[in-house]
Motif scaffolding. Structure first.
Motif, PDB file in Angstrom:
ATOM      1  N   ASP A 297       5.812  23.463  -2.385  1.00  0.00           N
ATOM      2  CA  ASP A 297       6.396  22.138  -2.544  1.00  0.00           C
ATOM      3  C   ASP A 297       5.252  21.200  -2.951  1.00  0.00           C
ATOM      4  N   PRO A 298       5.358  20.527  -4.102  1.00  0.00           N
ATOM      5  CA  PRO A 298       4.250  19.692  -4.583  1.00  0.00           C
ATOM      6  C   PRO A 298       3.778  18.637  -3.588  1.00  0.00           C
ATOM      7  N   ALA A 299       4.697  17.970  -2.914  1.00  0.00           N
ATOM      8  CA  ALA A 299       4.307  16.931  -1.955  1.00  0.00           C
ATOM      9  C   ALA A 299       3.589  17.539  -0.758  1.00  0.00           C
ATOM     10  N   ARG A 300       4.100  18.656  -0.257  1.00  0.00           N
ATOM     11  CA  ARG A 300       3.467  19.316   0.896  1.00  0.00           C
ATOM     12  C   ARG A 300       2.096  19.875   0.514  1.00  0.00           C
ATOM     13  N   LEU A 301       1.979  20.413  -0.690  1.00  0.00           N
ATOM     14  CA  LEU A 301       0.686  20.915  -1.167  1.00  0.00           C
ATOM     15  C   LEU A 301      -0.317  19.771  -1.248  1.00  0.00           C
ATOM     16  N   ALA A 302       0.090  18.669  -1.855  1.00  0.00           N
ATOM     17  CA  ALA A 302      -0.810  17.514  -1.982  1.00  0.00           C
ATOM     18  C   ALA A 302      -1.236  16.995  -0.622  1.00  0.00           C
ATOM     19  N   ALA A 303      -0.307  16.927   0.313  1.00  0.00           N
ATOM     20  CA  ALA A 303      -0.638  16.457   1.659  1.00  0.00           C
ATOM     21  C   ALA A 303      -1.603  17.408   2.352  1.00  0.00           C
ATOM     22  N   TYR A 304      -1.375  18.698   2.186  1.00  0.00           N
ATOM     23  CA  TYR A 304      -2.226  19.693   2.850  1.00  0.00           C
ATOM     24  C   TYR A 304      -3.656  19.668   2.311  1.00  0.00           C
ATOM     25  N   VAL A 305      -3.808  19.742   1.003  1.00  0.00           N
ATOM     26  CA  VAL A 305      -5.165  19.753   0.460  1.00  0.00           C
ATOM     27  C   VAL A 305      -5.846  18.405   0.681  1.00  0.00           C
ATOM     28  N   GLY A 306      -5.066  17.315   0.660  1.00  0.00           N
ATOM     29  CA  GLY A 306      -5.627  16.004   0.949  1.00  0.00           C
ATOM     30  C   GLY A 306      -6.151  15.909   2.369  1.00  0.00           C
ATOM     31  N   ALA A 307      -5.403  16.455   3.303  1.00  0.00           N
ATOM     32  CA  ALA A 307      -5.830  16.455   4.704  1.00  0.00           C
ATOM     33  C   ALA A 307      -7.085  17.295   4.909  1.00  0.00           C
ATOM     34  N   GLN A 308      -7.250  18.327   4.082  1.00  0.00           N
ATOM     35  CA  GLN A 308      -8.429  19.182   4.173  1.00  0.00           C
ATOM     36  C   GLN A 308      -9.629  18.570   3.451  1.00  0.00           C
ATOM     37  N   GLY A 309      -9.364  17.555   2.628  1.00  0.00           N
ATOM     38  CA  GLY A 309     -10.441  16.926   1.873  1.00  0.00           C
ATOM     39  C   GLY A 309     -10.937  17.784   0.727  1.00  0.00           C
ATOM     40  N   LEU A 310     -10.058  18.674   0.254  1.00  0.00           N
ATOM     41  CA  LEU A 310     -10.441  19.588  -0.825  1.00  0.00           C
ATOM     42  C   LEU A 310      -9.443  19.475  -1.966  1.00  0.00           C
ATOM     43  N   SER A 311      -9.905  19.781  -3.155  1.00  0.00           N
ATOM     44  CA  SER A 311      -9.034  19.701  -4.320  1.00  0.00           C
ATOM     45  C   SER A 311      -9.222  20.944  -5.187  1.00  0.00           C
ATOM     46  N   PRO A 312      -8.418  21.999  -4.952  1.00  0.00           N
ATOM     47  CA  PRO A 312      -8.546  23.192  -5.784  1.00  0.00           C
ATOM     48  C   PRO A 312      -8.195  22.881  -7.236  1.00  0.00           C
ATOM     49  N   THR A 313      -8.793  23.634  -8.139  1.00  0.00           N
ATOM     50  CA  THR A 313      -8.544  23.439  -9.562  1.00  0.00           C
ATOM     51  C   THR A 313      -7.090  23.743  -9.905  1.00  0.00           C
ATOM     52  N   PHE A 314      -6.587  24.838  -9.338  1.00  0.00           N
ATOM     53  CA  PHE A 314      -5.223  25.291  -9.588  1.00  0.00           C
ATOM     54  C   PHE A 314      -4.603  25.749  -8.279  1.00  0.00           C
ATOM     55  N   ALA A 315      -3.273  25.814  -8.239  1.00  0.00           N
ATOM     56  CA  ALA A 315      -2.556  26.353  -7.087  1.00  0.00           C
ATOM     57  C   ALA A 315      -1.353  27.134  -7.604  1.00  0.00           C
ATOM     58  N   ILE A 316      -1.047  28.196  -6.890  1.00  0.00           N
ATOM     59  CA  ILE A 316       0.086  29.054  -7.232  1.00  0.00           C
ATOM     60  C   ILE A 316       0.635  29.620  -5.937  1.00  0.00           C
ATOM     61  N   GLY A 317       1.934  29.870  -5.900  1.00  0.00           N
ATOM     62  CA  GLY A 317       2.528  30.421  -4.692  1.00  0.00           C
ATOM     63  C   GLY A 317       2.046  31.831  -4.386  1.00  0.00           C
ATOM     64  N   PHE A 318       2.159  32.695  -5.372  1.00  0.00           N
ATOM     65  CA  PHE A 318       1.794  34.101  -5.219  1.00  0.00           C
ATOM     66  C   PHE A 318       1.217  34.621  -6.526  1.00  0.00           C
ATOM     67  N   LEU A 319       0.424  35.661  -6.439  1.00  0.00           N
ATOM     68  CA  LEU A 319      -0.095  36.276  -7.654  1.00  0.00           C
ATOM     69  C   LEU A 319       0.941  37.191  -8.308  1.00  0.00           C
ATOM     70  N   ARG A 320       1.887  37.645  -7.535  1.00  0.00           N
ATOM     71  CA  ARG A 320       2.951  38.520  -8.031  1.00  0.00           C
ATOM     72  C   ARG A 320       4.257  38.092  -7.507  1.00  0.00           C
TER      73      ARG A 320
END
Length: 100
Positions: free
Chosen positions: A77-100
């Motif tokens: 979920d884009p909002a939940r992802l943004a909140a999670y990485v924001g709370a961690q203080g990190l910003s990954p280049t890319f995000a994906i649910g699963f590799l397969r």
């Protein structure tokens, strides 16, 4: 007990030095801008990659599936992802649910 303790693993630089040496042993070592670190641990995989200046792909369906509301086989979920990485203080280049 007075001994020296060394931690060798993500997110600490020695593990990335080892990875680069192993890549170099296979042939030409690609420049850092041609390396993609992939992982599902925000505090280890992603923090380590960011610390090394590497692009990183955060696989949200692993350790952070609940926090990112990533359904099995789906995308976060884009909002939940943004909140999670924001709370961690990190910003990954890319995000994906699963590799397969």
């Amino acid at each position: 007990m007075g001994g020296e303790s060394l931690y060798f693993g993500k997110p600490h630089p020695p593990i990335y030095d080892l990875a680069r040496r192993r890549l170099a042993a296979l042939g030409d070592l690609p420049p850092d801008d041609r390396i993609l670190a992939i992982g599902d641990g925000i505090g280890t995989d992603i923090a380590g990659a960011i610390g090394e200046g590497l692009d990183c792909l955060f696989v949200t369906g692993g350790l952070a599936a609940q926090e990112t509301a990533t359904p099995r086989g789906g995308q976060p979920d884009p909002a939940r992802l943004a909140a999670y990485v924001g709370a961690q203080g990190l910003s990954p280049t890319f995000a994906i649910g699963f590799l397969r």
